[in-house]
Design a protein around this motif. Structure first.
Motif, PDB file in Angstrom:
ATOM      1  N   GLY A  41      52.353  -1.970 100.087  1.00 38.50           N
ATOM      2  CA  GLY A  41      53.451  -2.067 101.040  1.00 38.50           C
ATOM      3  C   GLY A  41      54.699  -1.335 100.565  1.00 38.50           C
ATOM      4  N   LEU A  42      54.501  -0.333  99.713  1.00 36.51           N
ATOM      5  CA  LEU A  42      55.638   0.452  99.198  1.00 36.51           C
ATOM      6  C   LEU A  42      55.711   1.782  99.954  1.00 36.51           C
ATOM      7  CD1 LEU A  42      55.079  -0.235  95.389  1.00 36.51           C
ATOM      8  CD2 LEU A  42      56.945  -1.127  96.797  1.00 36.51           C
ATOM      9  N   PRO A  43      56.866   2.483  99.867  1.00 39.99           N
ATOM     10  CA  PRO A  43      56.960   3.792 100.534  1.00 39.99           C
ATOM     11  C   PRO A  43      55.874   4.745 100.032  1.00 39.99           C
ATOM     12  CG  PRO A  43      59.075   3.163  99.543  1.00 39.99           C
ATOM     13  CD  PRO A  43      58.091   2.120  99.156  1.00 39.99           C
ATOM     14  N   THR A  44      55.429   5.647 100.911  1.00 41.38           N
ATOM     15  CA  THR A  44      54.308   6.527 100.530  1.00 41.38           C
ATOM     16  C   THR A  44      54.681   8.007 100.594  1.00 41.38           C
ATOM     17  OG1 THR A  44      53.530   6.544 102.802  1.00 41.38           O
ATOM     18  CG2 THR A  44      52.554   4.893 101.343  1.00 41.38           C
ATOM     19  N   ASP A  45      55.982   8.304 100.667  1.00 41.85           N
ATOM     20  CA  ASP A  45      56.369   9.721 100.716  1.00 41.85           C
ATOM     21  C   ASP A  45      56.209  10.376  99.339  1.00 41.85           C
ATOM     22  OD1 ASP A  45      58.435   8.551  99.366  1.00 41.85           O
ATOM     23  OD2 ASP A  45      59.943   8.840 100.925  1.00 41.85           O
ATOM     24  N   ASP A  46      56.468  11.691  99.288  1.00 39.20           N
ATOM     25  CA  ASP A  46      56.273  12.432  98.040  1.00 39.20           C
ATOM     26  C   ASP A  46      57.106  11.845  96.895  1.00 39.20           C
ATOM     27  OD1 ASP A  46      54.497  14.102  99.220  1.00 39.20           O
ATOM     28  OD2 ASP A  46      55.789  15.890  99.204  1.00 39.20           O
ATOM     29  N   GLU A  47      58.359  11.497  97.200  1.00 40.43           N
ATOM     30  CA  GLU A  47      59.244  10.928  96.166  1.00 40.43           C
ATOM     31  C   GLU A  47      58.607   9.694  95.547  1.00 40.43           C
ATOM     32  OE1 GLU A  47      63.234   9.853  97.251  1.00 40.43           O
ATOM     33  OE2 GLU A  47      63.730  11.898  97.859  1.00 40.43           O
ATOM     34  N   ALA A  48      58.156   8.804  96.439  1.00 43.13           N
ATOM     35  CA  ALA A  48      57.568   7.549  95.961  1.00 43.13           C
ATOM     36  C   ALA A  48      56.309   7.840  95.152  1.00 43.13           C
ATOM     37  CB  ALA A  48      57.241   6.647  97.146  1.00 43.13           C
ATOM     38  N   CYS A  49      55.469   8.751  95.659  1.00 44.51           N
ATOM     39  CA  CYS A  49      54.195   9.044  94.983  1.00 44.51           C
ATOM     40  C   CYS A  49      54.414   9.583  93.573  1.00 44.51           C
ATOM     41  CB  CYS A  49      53.383  10.060  95.781  1.00 44.51           C
ATOM     42  SG  CYS A  49      52.677   9.369  97.276  1.00 44.51           S
ATOM     43  N   VAL A  50      55.368  10.514  93.432  1.00 47.83           N
ATOM     44  CA  VAL A  50      55.527  11.129  92.105  1.00 47.83           C
ATOM     45  C   VAL A  50      56.141  10.142  91.110  1.00 47.83           C
ATOM     46  CG1 VAL A  50      55.537  13.497  92.957  1.00 47.83           C
ATOM     47  CG2 VAL A  50      57.721  12.298  92.724  1.00 47.83           C
ATOM     48  N   LEU A  51      57.042   9.297  91.585  1.00 44.80           N
ATOM     49  CA  LEU A  51      57.618   8.293  90.669  1.00 44.80           C
ATOM     50  C   LEU A  51      56.558   7.262  90.290  1.00 44.80           C
ATOM     51  CD1 LEU A  51      61.217   7.715  92.118  1.00 44.80           C
ATOM     52  CD2 LEU A  51      60.542   9.154  90.191  1.00 44.80           C
ATOM     53  N   TRP A  52      55.756   6.911  91.274  1.00 42.90           N
ATOM     54  CA  TRP A  52      54.659   5.960  91.041  1.00 42.90           C
ATOM     55  C   TRP A  52      53.649   6.547  90.043  1.00 42.90           C
ATOM     56  CZ3 TRP A  52      53.123   1.154  91.331  1.00 42.90           C
ATOM     57  CH2 TRP A  52      51.772   0.827  91.440  1.00 42.90           C
ATOM     58  N   ALA A  53      53.380   7.850  90.181  1.00 38.82           N
ATOM     59  CA  ALA A  53      52.424   8.504  89.271  1.00 38.82           C
ATOM     60  C   ALA A  53      52.942   8.481  87.834  1.00 38.82           C
ATOM     61  CB  ALA A  53      52.180   9.949  89.707  1.00 38.82           C
ATOM     62  N   MET A  54      54.251   8.675  87.674  1.00 40.89           N
ATOM     63  CA  MET A  54      54.791   8.810  86.316  1.00 40.89           C
ATOM     64  C   MET A  54      55.267   7.496  85.716  1.00 40.89           C
ATOM     65  SD  MET A  54      56.836  12.425  86.316  1.00 40.89           S
ATOM     66  CE  MET A  54      57.749  12.233  87.830  1.00 40.89           C
ATOM     67  N   PHE A  55      55.862   6.634  86.556  1.00 41.48           N
ATOM     68  CA  PHE A  55      56.470   5.402  86.033  1.00 41.48           C
ATOM     69  C   PHE A  55      56.077   4.216  86.917  1.00 41.48           C
ATOM     70  CE2 PHE A  55      59.313   9.042  85.307  1.00 41.48           C
ATOM     71  CZ  PHE A  55      59.363   9.051  83.923  1.00 41.48           C
ATOM     72  N   PRO A  56      54.795   3.869  86.946  1.00 45.91           N
ATOM     73  CA  PRO A  56      54.348   2.843  87.901  1.00 45.91           C
ATOM     74  C   PRO A  56      55.077   1.511  87.769  1.00 45.91           C
ATOM     75  CG  PRO A  56      52.616   3.374  86.303  1.00 45.91           C
ATOM     76  CD  PRO A  56      53.701   4.385  86.125  1.00 45.91           C
ATOM     77  N   GLN A  57      55.194   1.006  86.533  1.00 42.78           N
ATOM     78  CA  GLN A  57      55.831  -0.315  86.366  1.00 42.78           C
ATOM     79  C   GLN A  57      57.285  -0.286  86.808  1.00 42.78           C
ATOM     80  OE1 GLN A  57      55.323  -1.082  82.247  1.00 42.78           O
ATOM     81  NE2 GLN A  57      53.233  -1.817  82.486  1.00 42.78           N
ATOM     82  N   GLU A  58      57.983   0.758  86.359  1.00 43.73           N
ATOM     83  CA  GLU A  58      59.410   0.848  86.649  1.00 43.73           C
ATOM     84  C   GLU A  58      59.648   1.061  88.137  1.00 43.73           C
ATOM     85  OE1 GLU A  58      57.848   2.480  84.235  1.00 43.73           O
ATOM     86  OE2 GLU A  58      58.668   1.429  82.511  1.00 43.73           O
ATOM     87  N   PHE A  59      58.764   1.864  88.759  1.00 42.75           N
ATOM     88  CA  PHE A  59      58.920   2.111  90.192  1.00 42.75           C
ATOM     89  C   PHE A  59      58.701   0.820  90.975  1.00 42.75           C
ATOM     90  CE2 PHE A  59      57.285   3.268  94.406  1.00 42.75           C
ATOM     91  CZ  PHE A  59      58.339   4.044  94.853  1.00 42.75           C
ATOM     92  N   ALA A  60      57.681   0.063  90.589  1.00 45.43           N
ATOM     93  CA  ALA A  60      57.402  -1.208  91.267  1.00 45.43           C
ATOM     94  C   ALA A  60      58.589  -2.156  91.100  1.00 45.43           C
ATOM     95  CB  ALA A  60      56.130  -1.832  90.712  1.00 45.43           C
ATOM     96  N   LYS A  61      59.167  -2.152  89.905  1.00 40.94           N
ATOM     97  CA  LYS A  61      60.312  -3.016  89.620  1.00 40.94           C
ATOM     98  C   LYS A  61      61.507  -2.644  90.509  1.00 40.94           C
ATOM     99  CE  LYS A  61      62.510  -3.126  85.609  1.00 40.94           C
ATOM    100  NZ  LYS A  61      62.533  -2.807  84.183  1.00 40.94           N
TER     101      LYS A  61
END
Ligand code: CO
Length: 504
Positions: free
Chosen positions: A420-440
């Motif tokens: 249920g998180l954003p799925t745009d490019d910004e979100a994807c690349v941050l999620w790819a690199m910093f999953p825990q921090e992005f989720a936080k």
């Protein structure tokens, strides 16, 4: 003769090198409009360790920072430092993630991309350069400067030519450790200008006290841009201070013109911010340290490394660990020390001191020997390679490392959608690199601001509260005696790595 131009680094390298990358967006914004009026050729505001620090320590969305800074300083081009195929992380990402990151960054307003590879392997820059050009932005191909038997001016010129053929708009000499001496700065600049024919920028650090002199020599040789900062986020492990550089150039035919009163105003403002960040600053980073000529450790790493060793109660081992660094570097094929290789070599040097030389080999150090980061510039020590082959059962890879990676963007979008998180490019690349921090970052906010997350007031930036490193730094387990097969987690300069201890 054209005046030399200055880029300003205070909003990126300045605080990364002198205050462990902890300057908040709120602390930057009041200065941004003034910086924008000064006539700098560019403002370095993003990339390097700032993305990580935004997410990990400051609870900020780094793309929001970029947008805010673009709004506050719309006239001056903004630069970011990109680690080629590693983006702003420590390991390679597939091409589609690199492309998505650059597209998102360009859309958020990035103008100039400083692209480097820690091993100076051009194959690790190809996708980034191509994408930056496709986005209509400026690609500055960086040559990581270091000294070793294999790092000759001739080889650097060869790399400069390759970067030109790959489509770079300009060439940067990236002297992350501040080890370029004036004579080489002159020679390298002159030959790059003559033989590569693209604009040249010199980026150095004043760690060993050589920075301003190296700039002066490069200016004599025709360098187009040099990079300066604003004191107290300048000098020492950072870039030479703008005012100091201007004084050095007084009466020189290439001296640029700056409003000294505004520079003094900026200095006063940043002095206040520096005081607020006192938990992350150290007098050790401010003084001239010619040890760096031996250790070749980048300014940003020295600053973080001191903090990390302190956190691990290993401060007394500083000299020993630093002395081990050149040995590790030589054994791994004289790799330049810059993120991520600086962290990898630093971690390995620490393991060598803690457990005995090569008793424990960090997986990332083994990967360098196995060419998984690209081609090391020199030859990996034969004994070490043999040891790594035996322990890992692997042989060095040929080919471009990223070719072995499968595309990830569709999967990343799926994962984010499922959460249920954003799925745009910004979100994807941050999620790819910093999953825990992005989720936080997207977790429901507590009623009271978390430590280090407080909203400072504009113009009067709040005193930050240090946020503890989430990963245990050399966790208590590391204090126990080493035993075969035990796993240890170590955090050096923000990078957590796991190591298995084996008896030899
Ligand atoms: Co730098």
């Amino acid at each position: 003769m054209k005046p030399v131009q200055f880029n300003n680094t205070v909003l990126r390298d300045g605080h990364q090198s002198l205050a462990a990358t902890r300057m908040t967006t709120a602390q930057m914004l009041p200065a941004a409009p003034i910086l924008d009026e000064m006539g700098f050729a560019g403002l370095e505001t993003w990339g390097g360790a700032t993305i990580d620090a935004c997410l990990r320590f400051l609870g900020e969305n780094p793309f929001d920072r970029l947008r805010a800074l673009k709004k506050a300083a719309p006239k001056t081009p903004q630069l970011m430092l990109l680690r080629g195929q590693n983006i702003v992380q420590y390991t390679s990402f597939p091409d589609d993630v690199v492309e998505a990151f650059i597209r998102a960054d360009a859309a958020a307003g990035q103008d100039i991309f400083r692209i480097f590879d820690a091993l100076n392997d051009p194959r690790n820059l190809a996708t980034a350069i191509k994408t930056v050009k496709a986005c209509g932005k400026h690609a500055r191909g960086e040559i990581c400067y270091t000294t070793s038997p294999v790092h000759t001016v001739e080889n650097f010129i060869k790399l400069g030519r390759e970067l030109r053929e790959m489509g770079c708009d300009s060439i940067g000499i990236k002297d992350m450790s501040g080890v370029i001496v004036p004579k080489v700065a002159y020679e390298l600049t002159k030959q790059l200008k003559e033989k590569v024919g693209l604009p040249v920028t010199l980026h150095t650090h004043d760690t060993a006290g050589l920075g301003a002199a190296a700039y002066l020599a490069a200016i004599e040789a025709g360098v187009d841009i040099v990079e300066t900062s604003i004191s107290p986020f300048a000098n020492g492990t950072g870039q030479p201070d703008t005012l100091r550089m201007l004084a050095l150039l007084e009466g020189h035919p290439r001296c640029p013109s700056f409003d000294l009163q505004k520079l003094a105003q900026l200095r006063e403002y940043f002095t206040d911010v520096y005081k607020q960040l006192s938990k992350f600053t150290s007098p050790d980073n401010e003084r001239v340290d010619s040890d760096t000529l031996i250790y070749q450790v980048p300014g940003g790493m020295l600053s973080n490394f001191r903090n990390q060793l302190k956190e691990q109660n290993m401060s007394d081992k500083f000299t020993e660990v630093m002395a081990e660094i050149p040995r590790v570097r030589a054994a791994l094929g004289f790799i330049p020390l810059v993120t991520p290789t600086s962290q990898i070599v630093g971690t390995q040097a620490m393991l060598n001191v803690k457990f005995g030389r090569w008793k424990t080999i960090a997986p990332a150090a083994a990967d360098i020997a196995l060419n998984k980061y690209g081609r090391p510039p020199g030859v990996v020590d034969a004994e070490l390679l043999k040891l790594i082959k035996e322990r890992t059962g692997q042989t060095p890879v040929e080919g471009r490392p990223a070719d072995a990676l499968t595309p990830r963007m569709p999967k990343l979008r799926e994962e984010l959608a499922a959460k249920g998180l954003p799925t745009d490019d910004e979100a994807c690349v941050l999620w790819a690199m910093f999953p825990q921090e992005f989720a936080k970052l997207h977790a429901p906010k507590p009623a009271t601001p978390a430590p280090g997350n407080a909203e400072p007031q504009l113009g009067k930036a709040a005193t930050p509260t240090p946020t503890p490193t989430p990963a245990p730094a050399a966790s208590p387990a590391a204090a126990q005696p080493a035993g075969p097969g035990k796993r240890y987690r170590l955090t050096i300069a923000g990078q957590t790595t796991e190591a298995v201890v084996e008896e030899l």
